[in-house]
Design a protein around this motif. Structure first.
Motif, PDB file in Angstrom:
ATOM      1  N   GLY A  19       0.626  -1.233   0.091  1.00 50.17           N
ATOM      2  CA  GLY A  19       0.031  -0.066   0.100  1.00 50.17           C
ATOM      3  C   GLY A  19       1.045   1.395  -0.030  1.00 50.17           C
ATOM      4  N   LEU A  20       2.203   1.001   0.233  1.00 47.07           N
ATOM      5  CA  LEU A  20       2.871   2.175   0.381  1.00 47.07           C
ATOM      6  C   LEU A  20       3.367   2.815  -1.061  1.00 47.07           C
ATOM      7  CD1 LEU A  20       5.611   1.440   3.063  1.00 47.07           C
ATOM      8  CD2 LEU A  20       3.654   2.612   3.396  1.00 47.07           C
ATOM      9  N   PHE A  21       2.997   2.332  -2.054  1.00 49.51           N
ATOM     10  CA  PHE A  21       3.474   2.499  -3.534  1.00 49.51           C
ATOM     11  C   PHE A  21       2.323   3.116  -4.183  1.00 49.51           C
ATOM     12  CE2 PHE A  21       6.547  -0.524  -2.133  1.00 49.51           C
ATOM     13  CZ  PHE A  21       7.787  -0.065  -2.285  1.00 49.51           C
ATOM     14  N   GLY A  22       1.052   3.282  -3.575  1.00 50.05           N
ATOM     15  CA  GLY A  22      -0.038   3.731  -4.224  1.00 50.05           C
ATOM     16  C   GLY A  22       0.036   5.287  -4.391  1.00 50.05           C
ATOM     17  N   PRO A  23      -0.438   5.842  -5.635  1.00 47.74           N
ATOM     18  CA  PRO A  23      -0.075   7.016  -5.992  1.00 47.74           C
ATOM     19  C   PRO A  23      -1.020   8.056  -5.045  1.00 47.74           C
ATOM     20  CG  PRO A  23      -2.092   6.132  -7.363  1.00 47.74           C
ATOM     21  CD  PRO A  23      -1.168   4.914  -6.652  1.00 47.74           C
ATOM     22  N   ASP A  24      -1.738   7.534  -4.047  1.00 46.65           N
ATOM     23  CA  ASP A  24      -2.348   8.460  -3.150  1.00 46.65           C
ATOM     24  C   ASP A  24      -1.431   8.632  -1.744  1.00 46.65           C
ATOM     25  OD1 ASP A  24      -4.526   8.989  -4.662  1.00 46.65           O
ATOM     26  OD2 ASP A  24      -5.464   7.258  -3.991  1.00 46.65           O
ATOM     27  N   ASP A  25      -0.537   7.874  -1.836  1.00 45.88           N
ATOM     28  CA  ASP A  25       0.330   7.944  -0.426  1.00 45.88           C
ATOM     29  C   ASP A  25       1.372   8.995  -0.331  1.00 45.88           C
ATOM     30  OD1 ASP A  25       1.190   5.641   1.748  1.00 45.88           O
ATOM     31  OD2 ASP A  25       2.774   7.199   1.014  1.00 45.88           O
ATOM     32  N   VAL A  26       1.457   9.982   0.428  1.00 50.04           N
ATOM     33  CA  VAL A  26       2.073  11.282   0.576  1.00 50.04           C
ATOM     34  C   VAL A  26       3.440  10.837   0.166  1.00 50.04           C
ATOM     35  CG1 VAL A  26       2.151  11.296   2.891  1.00 50.04           C
ATOM     36  CG2 VAL A  26       2.468  13.358   1.785  1.00 50.04           C
ATOM     37  N   ASP A  27       4.037   9.615   0.957  1.00 48.60           N
ATOM     38  CA  ASP A  27       5.320   9.370   1.115  1.00 48.60           C
ATOM     39  C   ASP A  27       5.744   8.351  -0.245  1.00 48.60           C
ATOM     40  OD1 ASP A  27       6.040  10.964   3.268  1.00 48.60           O
ATOM     41  OD2 ASP A  27       4.992   9.449   4.412  1.00 48.60           O
ATOM     42  N   TRP A  28       5.103   8.105  -1.063  1.00 44.59           N
ATOM     43  CA  TRP A  28       5.149   7.054  -2.189  1.00 44.59           C
ATOM     44  C   TRP A  28       6.512   7.246  -2.785  1.00 44.59           C
ATOM     45  CZ3 TRP A  28       6.164   8.089  -7.260  1.00 44.59           C
ATOM     46  CH2 TRP A  28       6.019   9.587  -7.876  1.00 44.59           C
ATOM     47  N   ALA A  29       7.025   8.326  -3.240  1.00 39.09           N
ATOM     48  CA  ALA A  29       8.330   8.541  -3.620  1.00 39.09           C
ATOM     49  C   ALA A  29       9.490   8.143  -2.896  1.00 39.09           C
ATOM     50  CB  ALA A  29       8.520  10.188  -4.043  1.00 39.09           C
ATOM     51  N   LEU A  30       9.559   8.494  -1.454  1.00 37.23           N
ATOM     52  CA  LEU A  30      10.389   8.039  -0.737  1.00 37.23           C
ATOM     53  C   LEU A  30      10.358   6.361  -0.652  1.00 37.23           C
ATOM     54  CD1 LEU A  30      10.629   9.208   3.054  1.00 37.23           C
ATOM     55  CD2 LEU A  30      10.911   6.700   2.545  1.00 37.23           C
ATOM     56  N   TRP A  31       9.380   5.862  -0.838  1.00 38.01           N
ATOM     57  CA  TRP A  31       9.447   4.300  -0.726  1.00 38.01           C
ATOM     58  C   TRP A  31       9.987   3.913  -1.824  1.00 38.01           C
ATOM     59  CZ3 TRP A  31       9.447   3.994   4.246  1.00 38.01           C
ATOM     60  CH2 TRP A  31       8.572   4.608   4.979  1.00 38.01           C
ATOM     61  N   GLN A  32       9.755   4.333  -2.866  1.00 43.09           N
ATOM     62  CA  GLN A  32      10.152   3.963  -4.213  1.00 43.09           C
ATOM     63  C   GLN A  32      11.587   4.002  -4.392  1.00 43.09           C
ATOM     64  OE1 GLN A  32       8.140   6.138  -7.694  1.00 43.09           O
ATOM     65  NE2 GLN A  32       6.686   4.528  -7.832  1.00 43.09           N
ATOM     66  N   VAL A  33      12.154   5.171  -3.764  1.00 46.25           N
ATOM     67  CA  VAL A  33      13.764   5.158  -3.914  1.00 46.25           C
ATOM     68  C   VAL A  33      14.164   4.251  -2.969  1.00 46.25           C
ATOM     69  CG1 VAL A  33      15.747   6.629  -3.316  1.00 46.25           C
ATOM     70  CG2 VAL A  33      13.561   7.735  -4.452  1.00 46.25           C
ATOM     71  N   LEU A  34      13.739   4.108  -1.556  1.00 48.86           N
ATOM     72  CA  LEU A  34      14.151   2.913  -0.846  1.00 48.86           C
ATOM     73  C   LEU A  34      14.054   1.659  -1.470  1.00 48.86           C
ATOM     74  CD1 LEU A  34      15.336   2.865   1.995  1.00 48.86           C
ATOM     75  CD2 LEU A  34      12.929   2.244   2.883  1.00 48.86           C
ATOM     76  N   SER A  35      13.116   1.411  -2.111  1.00 51.45           N
ATOM     77  CA  SER A  35      13.103   0.096  -2.840  1.00 51.45           C
ATOM     78  C   SER A  35      14.072  -0.078  -3.744  1.00 51.45           C
ATOM     79  CB  SER A  35      11.685  -0.187  -3.475  1.00 51.45           C
ATOM     80  OG  SER A  35      11.427   0.734  -4.668  1.00 51.45           O
ATOM     81  N   LEU A  36      14.324   1.089  -4.585  1.00 53.31           N
ATOM     82  CA  LEU A  36      15.367   0.722  -5.711  1.00 53.31           C
ATOM     83  C   LEU A  36      16.872   0.626  -5.087  1.00 53.31           C
ATOM     84  CD1 LEU A  36      14.766   3.713  -7.734  1.00 53.31           C
ATOM     85  CD2 LEU A  36      14.328   1.364  -8.342  1.00 53.31           C
ATOM     86  N   LEU A  37      17.247   1.084  -3.819  1.00 57.90           N
ATOM     87  CA  LEU A  37      18.355   0.814  -3.114  1.00 57.90           C
ATOM     88  C   LEU A  37      18.397  -0.731  -2.709  1.00 57.90           C
ATOM     89  CD1 LEU A  37      18.340   3.918  -1.042  1.00 57.90           C
ATOM     90  CD2 LEU A  37      20.167   3.597  -2.885  1.00 57.90           C
ATOM     91  N   VAL A  38      17.131  -1.303  -2.146  1.00 58.16           N
ATOM     92  CA  VAL A  38      17.086  -2.655  -1.909  1.00 58.16           C
ATOM     93  C   VAL A  38      17.379  -3.454  -2.838  1.00 58.16           C
ATOM     94  CG1 VAL A  38      15.678  -4.198  -1.047  1.00 58.16           C
ATOM     95  CG2 VAL A  38      15.337  -2.088   0.018  1.00 58.16           C
ATOM     96  N   GLY A  39      16.928  -3.083  -4.357  1.00 55.68           N
ATOM     97  CA  GLY A  39      17.147  -4.095  -5.515  1.00 55.68           C
ATOM     98  C   GLY A  39      18.427  -3.857  -5.732  1.00 55.68           C
ATOM     99  N   LEU A  40      19.265  -2.708  -5.663  1.00 54.23           N
ATOM    100  CA  LEU A  40      20.603  -2.525  -5.933  1.00 54.23           C
ATOM    101  C   LEU A  40      21.521  -3.502  -5.263  1.00 54.23           C
ATOM    102  CD1 LEU A  40      21.109   1.167  -6.824  1.00 54.23           C
ATOM    103  CD2 LEU A  40      21.144  -0.787  -8.278  1.00 54.23           C
ATOM    104  N   ALA A  41      21.266  -3.432  -3.953  1.00 53.53           N
ATOM    105  CA  ALA A  41      21.757  -4.537  -3.066  1.00 53.53           C
ATOM    106  C   ALA A  41      21.947  -5.826  -3.247  1.00 53.53           C
ATOM    107  CB  ALA A  41      21.495  -4.280  -1.374  1.00 53.53           C
ATOM    108  N   PHE A  42      20.790  -6.459  -3.803  1.00 56.79           N
ATOM    109  CA  PHE A  42      20.627  -7.795  -3.952  1.00 56.79           C
ATOM    110  C   PHE A  42      21.091  -8.146  -5.597  1.00 56.79           C
ATOM    111  CE2 PHE A  42      18.583 -11.740  -5.457  1.00 56.79           C
ATOM    112  CZ  PHE A  42      18.675 -12.557  -4.555  1.00 56.79           C
ATOM    113  N   ASP A  43      20.587  -7.307  -6.433  1.00 59.68           N
ATOM    114  CA  ASP A  43      20.921  -7.592  -7.720  1.00 59.68           C
ATOM    115  C   ASP A  43      22.124  -7.240  -8.483  1.00 59.68           C
ATOM    116  OD1 ASP A  43      17.849  -8.549  -8.057  1.00 59.68           O
ATOM    117  OD2 ASP A  43      17.213  -6.470  -8.716  1.00 59.68           O
ATOM    118  N   THR A  44      22.555  -6.229  -7.799  1.00 52.33           N
ATOM    119  CA  THR A  44      23.829  -5.751  -8.564  1.00 52.33           C
ATOM    120  C   THR A  44      25.157  -5.741  -7.489  1.00 52.33           C
ATOM    121  OG1 THR A  44      23.659  -3.336  -7.942  1.00 52.33           O
ATOM    122  CG2 THR A  44      22.669  -4.263 -10.124  1.00 52.33           C
ATOM    123  N   ALA A  45      24.805  -5.793  -6.174  1.00 54.16           N
ATOM    124  CA  ALA A  45      25.858  -5.778  -5.363  1.00 54.16           C
ATOM    125  C   ALA A  45      26.313  -4.440  -5.487  1.00 54.16           C
ATOM    126  CB  ALA A  45      27.103  -6.715  -5.419  1.00 54.16           C
TER     127      ALA A  45
END
Length: 219
Positions: free
Chosen positions: A138-164
Protein backbone atom coordinates in the motif's frame (compact mmCIF):
# COMPACT_ATOMS: atom_id res chain seq x y z
CA UNK A 1 7.00 14.52 9.27
CA UNK A 2 6.98 17.90 7.54
CA UNK A 3 7.25 18.52 3.82
CA UNK A 4 10.74 19.91 4.33
CA UNK A 5 11.81 16.72 6.12
CA UNK A 6 10.38 14.58 3.33
CA UNK A 7 12.23 16.59 0.68
CA UNK A 8 15.52 16.32 2.58
CA UNK A 9 15.17 12.56 2.98
CA UNK A 10 14.17 12.03 -0.65
CA UNK A 11 17.08 14.19 -1.84
CA UNK A 12 19.55 12.17 0.23
CA UNK A 13 18.12 8.84 -0.93
CA UNK A 14 18.18 9.92 -4.58
CA UNK A 15 21.81 10.99 -4.15
CA UNK A 16 22.66 7.60 -2.68
CA UNK A 17 20.96 5.81 -5.56
CA UNK A 18 22.82 7.95 -8.13
CA UNK A 19 26.16 7.26 -6.44
CA UNK A 20 25.62 3.52 -6.50
CA UNK A 21 24.51 3.48 -10.12
CA UNK A 22 27.51 5.58 -11.14
CA UNK A 23 30.11 3.29 -9.68
CA UNK A 24 29.26 1.72 -6.37
CA UNK A 25 31.02 2.09 -3.04
CA UNK A 26 33.70 -0.08 -1.55
CA UNK A 27 32.98 -1.52 1.88
CA UNK A 28 33.83 -4.76 3.59
CA UNK A 29 31.58 -7.79 3.43
CA UNK A 30 30.42 -8.87 6.89
CA UNK A 31 28.76 -11.97 8.25
CA UNK A 32 25.17 -12.03 9.42
CA UNK A 33 26.31 -12.52 13.01
CA UNK A 34 28.47 -9.39 12.86
CA UNK A 35 25.69 -7.39 11.24
CA UNK A 36 23.06 -8.37 13.79
CA UNK A 37 25.25 -7.89 16.87
CA UNK A 38 24.33 -4.21 17.20
CA UNK A 39 21.05 -3.79 15.33
CA UNK A 40 19.15 -0.79 16.62
CA UNK A 41 15.38 -0.50 16.30
CA UNK A 42 15.65 1.69 13.17
CA UNK A 43 18.03 -0.81 11.55
CA UNK A 44 15.74 -3.71 12.43
CA UNK A 45 12.78 -1.90 10.86
CA UNK A 46 14.67 -1.10 7.66
CA UNK A 47 16.01 -4.65 7.39
CA UNK A 48 12.49 -6.01 7.80
CA UNK A 49 11.32 -3.64 5.05
CA UNK A 50 14.10 -4.92 2.75
CA UNK A 51 13.25 -8.53 3.61
CA UNK A 52 9.64 -7.84 2.66
CA UNK A 53 10.67 -6.67 -0.81
CA UNK A 54 13.31 -9.37 -1.43
CA UNK A 55 12.72 -12.11 1.15
CA UNK A 56 15.41 -14.43 2.42
CA UNK A 57 15.87 -17.29 4.86
CA UNK A 58 16.27 -16.52 8.55
CA UNK A 59 19.85 -15.75 9.49
CA UNK A 60 19.70 -17.76 12.70
CA UNK A 61 17.08 -19.62 14.76
CA UNK A 62 14.62 -17.19 16.31
CA UNK A 63 15.35 -14.36 13.87
CA UNK A 64 12.35 -12.04 13.98
CA UNK A 65 13.68 -9.30 11.68
CA UNK A 66 13.98 -11.63 8.69
CA UNK A 67 10.66 -13.42 8.43
CA UNK A 68 12.05 -16.52 6.72
CA UNK A 69 9.43 -16.53 3.98
CA UNK A 70 11.76 -18.33 1.54
CA UNK A 71 14.78 -20.62 1.74
CA UNK A 72 17.28 -18.69 -0.37
CA UNK A 73 19.16 -15.43 0.25
CA UNK A 74 17.39 -12.10 0.25
CA UNK A 75 18.21 -8.41 0.49
CA UNK A 76 19.37 -8.66 4.10
CA UNK A 77 21.88 -11.41 3.34
CA UNK A 78 23.01 -9.44 0.28
CA UNK A 79 24.16 -6.52 2.43
CA UNK A 80 21.39 -3.94 2.07
CA UNK A 81 22.34 -2.42 5.41
CA UNK A 82 25.77 -1.56 3.99
CA UNK A 83 24.08 0.69 1.43
CA UNK A 84 21.86 2.42 3.94
CA UNK A 85 24.52 2.98 6.62
CA UNK A 86 27.57 3.63 4.45
CA UNK A 87 29.54 6.70 5.64
CA UNK A 88 30.10 7.54 1.97
CA UNK A 89 26.39 8.23 1.47
CA UNK A 90 24.18 10.87 3.16
CA UNK A 91 21.53 8.47 4.45
CA UNK A 92 22.75 7.43 7.91
CA UNK A 93 21.52 10.52 9.83
CA UNK A 94 18.08 10.14 8.23
CA UNK A 95 17.55 6.44 8.91
CA UNK A 96 15.85 6.94 12.29
CA UNK A 97 13.27 9.26 10.69
CA UNK A 98 12.63 6.87 7.80
CA UNK A 99 12.27 3.93 10.17
CA UNK A 100 10.03 5.91 12.52
CA UNK A 101 7.75 6.77 9.61
CA UNK A 102 7.51 3.12 8.61
CA UNK A 103 6.86 2.07 12.21
CA UNK A 104 4.13 4.70 12.50
CA UNK A 105 2.49 3.19 9.43
CA UNK A 106 2.76 -0.24 11.04
CA UNK A 107 1.06 0.99 14.22
CA UNK A 108 -1.80 2.50 12.20
CA UNK A 109 -2.11 -0.67 10.11
CA UNK A 110 -2.20 -2.88 13.21
CA UNK A 111 -4.69 -0.65 15.04
CA UNK A 112 -7.09 -0.70 12.11
CA UNK A 113 -7.04 -4.51 12.12
CA UNK A 114 -6.85 -5.12 15.89
CA UNK A 115 -3.43 -6.77 15.54
CA UNK A 116 -1.39 -7.04 18.74
CA UNK A 117 2.18 -5.81 18.37
CA UNK A 118 4.92 -7.12 20.71
CA UNK A 119 6.09 -4.16 22.85
CA UNK A 120 9.76 -5.19 22.77
CA UNK A 121 10.09 -5.06 18.98
CA UNK A 122 9.79 -2.28 16.42
CA UNK A 123 6.15 -2.13 15.28
CA UNK A 124 6.92 -3.10 11.68
CA UNK A 125 9.04 -6.04 12.84
CA UNK A 126 6.13 -7.14 15.03
CA UNK A 127 3.93 -7.73 11.99
CA UNK A 128 3.78 -11.14 10.32
CA UNK A 129 5.24 -11.45 6.84
CA UNK A 130 1.81 -11.44 5.22
CA UNK A 131 0.88 -8.23 7.02
CA UNK A 132 4.25 -6.66 6.23
CA UNK A 133 3.63 -7.45 2.57
CA UNK A 134 0.14 -5.95 2.63
CA UNK A 135 1.37 -2.80 4.35
CA UNK A 136 4.35 -2.31 2.04
CA UNK A 137 2.20 -2.90 -1.03
CA UNK A 138 0.00 0.00 0.00
CA UNK A 139 2.95 2.36 0.39
CA UNK A 140 3.46 2.55 -3.37
CA UNK A 141 -0.02 3.77 -4.22
CA UNK A 142 -0.29 7.15 -5.97
CA UNK A 143 -2.33 8.52 -3.08
CA UNK A 144 0.36 7.84 -0.48
CA UNK A 145 2.06 11.10 0.48
CA UNK A 146 5.43 9.35 0.86
CA UNK A 147 5.27 7.10 -2.19
CA UNK A 148 8.39 8.67 -3.77
CA UNK A 149 10.41 7.97 -0.62
CA UNK A 150 9.41 4.31 -0.60
CA UNK A 151 10.16 3.97 -4.30
CA UNK A 152 13.72 5.23 -3.92
CA UNK A 153 14.23 3.07 -0.84
CA UNK A 154 13.04 0.03 -2.77
CA UNK A 155 15.48 0.83 -5.59
CA UNK A 156 18.34 0.80 -3.09
CA UNK A 157 17.12 -2.56 -1.79
CA UNK A 158 17.09 -3.91 -5.33
CA UNK A 159 20.61 -2.64 -6.03
CA UNK A 160 21.93 -4.44 -2.97
CA UNK A 161 20.66 -7.81 -4.16
CA UNK A 162 20.70 -7.59 -7.96
CA UNK A 163 23.98 -5.75 -8.54
CA UNK A 164 25.93 -5.74 -5.24
CA UNK A 165 26.11 -2.01 -5.94
CA UNK A 166 27.46 -1.33 -2.46
CA UNK A 167 30.60 -3.38 -3.15
CA UNK A 168 33.38 -3.54 -5.66
CA UNK A 169 32.09 -6.01 -8.25
CA UNK A 170 35.26 -8.07 -8.40
CA UNK A 171 35.37 -8.34 -4.61
CA UNK A 172 31.68 -9.24 -4.44
CA UNK A 173 32.09 -12.05 -6.99
CA UNK A 174 35.21 -13.38 -5.27
CA UNK A 175 33.50 -13.41 -1.88
CA UNK A 176 30.37 -15.07 -3.31
CA UNK A 177 27.90 -12.24 -2.82
CA UNK A 178 24.56 -14.00 -2.18
CA UNK A 179 22.57 -11.99 -4.70
CA UNK A 180 25.08 -12.37 -7.52
CA UNK A 181 25.44 -16.09 -6.83
CA UNK A 182 21.66 -16.56 -6.75
CA UNK A 183 21.28 -14.71 -10.06
CA UNK A 184 24.14 -16.62 -11.71
CA UNK A 185 26.33 -13.58 -12.31
CA UNK A 186 29.30 -14.77 -14.41
CA UNK A 187 32.88 -14.98 -13.20
CA UNK A 188 35.41 -12.61 -14.82
CA UNK A 189 38.29 -13.79 -16.96
CA UNK A 190 41.73 -14.54 -15.55
CA UNK A 191 42.64 -10.87 -15.95
CA UNK A 192 39.65 -9.78 -13.86
CA UNK A 193 37.67 -8.43 -16.84
CA UNK A 194 34.28 -9.56 -18.13
CA UNK A 195 33.92 -10.38 -21.80
CA UNK A 196 30.84 -11.71 -23.56
CA UNK A 197 31.09 -13.70 -26.77
CA UNK A 198 27.37 -13.49 -27.57
CA UNK A 199 26.03 -10.07 -28.52
CA UNK A 200 22.59 -8.98 -27.34
CA UNK A 201 21.30 -8.66 -30.90
CA UNK A 202 23.23 -11.63 -32.27
CA UNK A 203 25.87 -9.42 -33.90
CA UNK A 204 28.16 -6.53 -32.90
CA UNK A 205 26.55 -3.13 -33.31
CA UNK A 206 29.73 -1.40 -34.50
CA UNK A 207 33.39 -2.07 -35.10
CA UNK A 208 35.83 -0.98 -32.39
CA UNK A 209 37.19 2.50 -33.12
CA UNK A 210 40.98 2.38 -33.65
CA UNK A 211 41.57 5.18 -31.12
CA UNK A 212 39.78 3.40 -28.28
CA UNK A 213 41.99 3.20 -25.19
CA UNK A 214 42.91 0.01 -23.38
CA UNK A 215 40.23 0.75 -20.76
CA UNK A 216 37.56 0.91 -23.46
CA UNK A 217 37.17 4.68 -23.46
CA UNK A 218 37.23 6.82 -26.60
CA UNK A 219 40.47 8.72 -27.13
Amino acid sequence: MTGHDRRAILKAMTSAFATLVAGGIAVSLVTAAEATAAESWPVQTLLAFADTLIPGARRFPGDVVVAGAVTGPGAVQAGVIDILTSPQLPLAPLLPSIAALLDARAVAYAAARLIWLPPLRPPFVGLSFSHRTALVGGLFGPDDVDWALWQVLSLLVGLAFDTAGQYDTGQAVTQKHPGLVWLGFPEPGLDGLWRFTDFSYGRPLAALHPDTTASGSPA
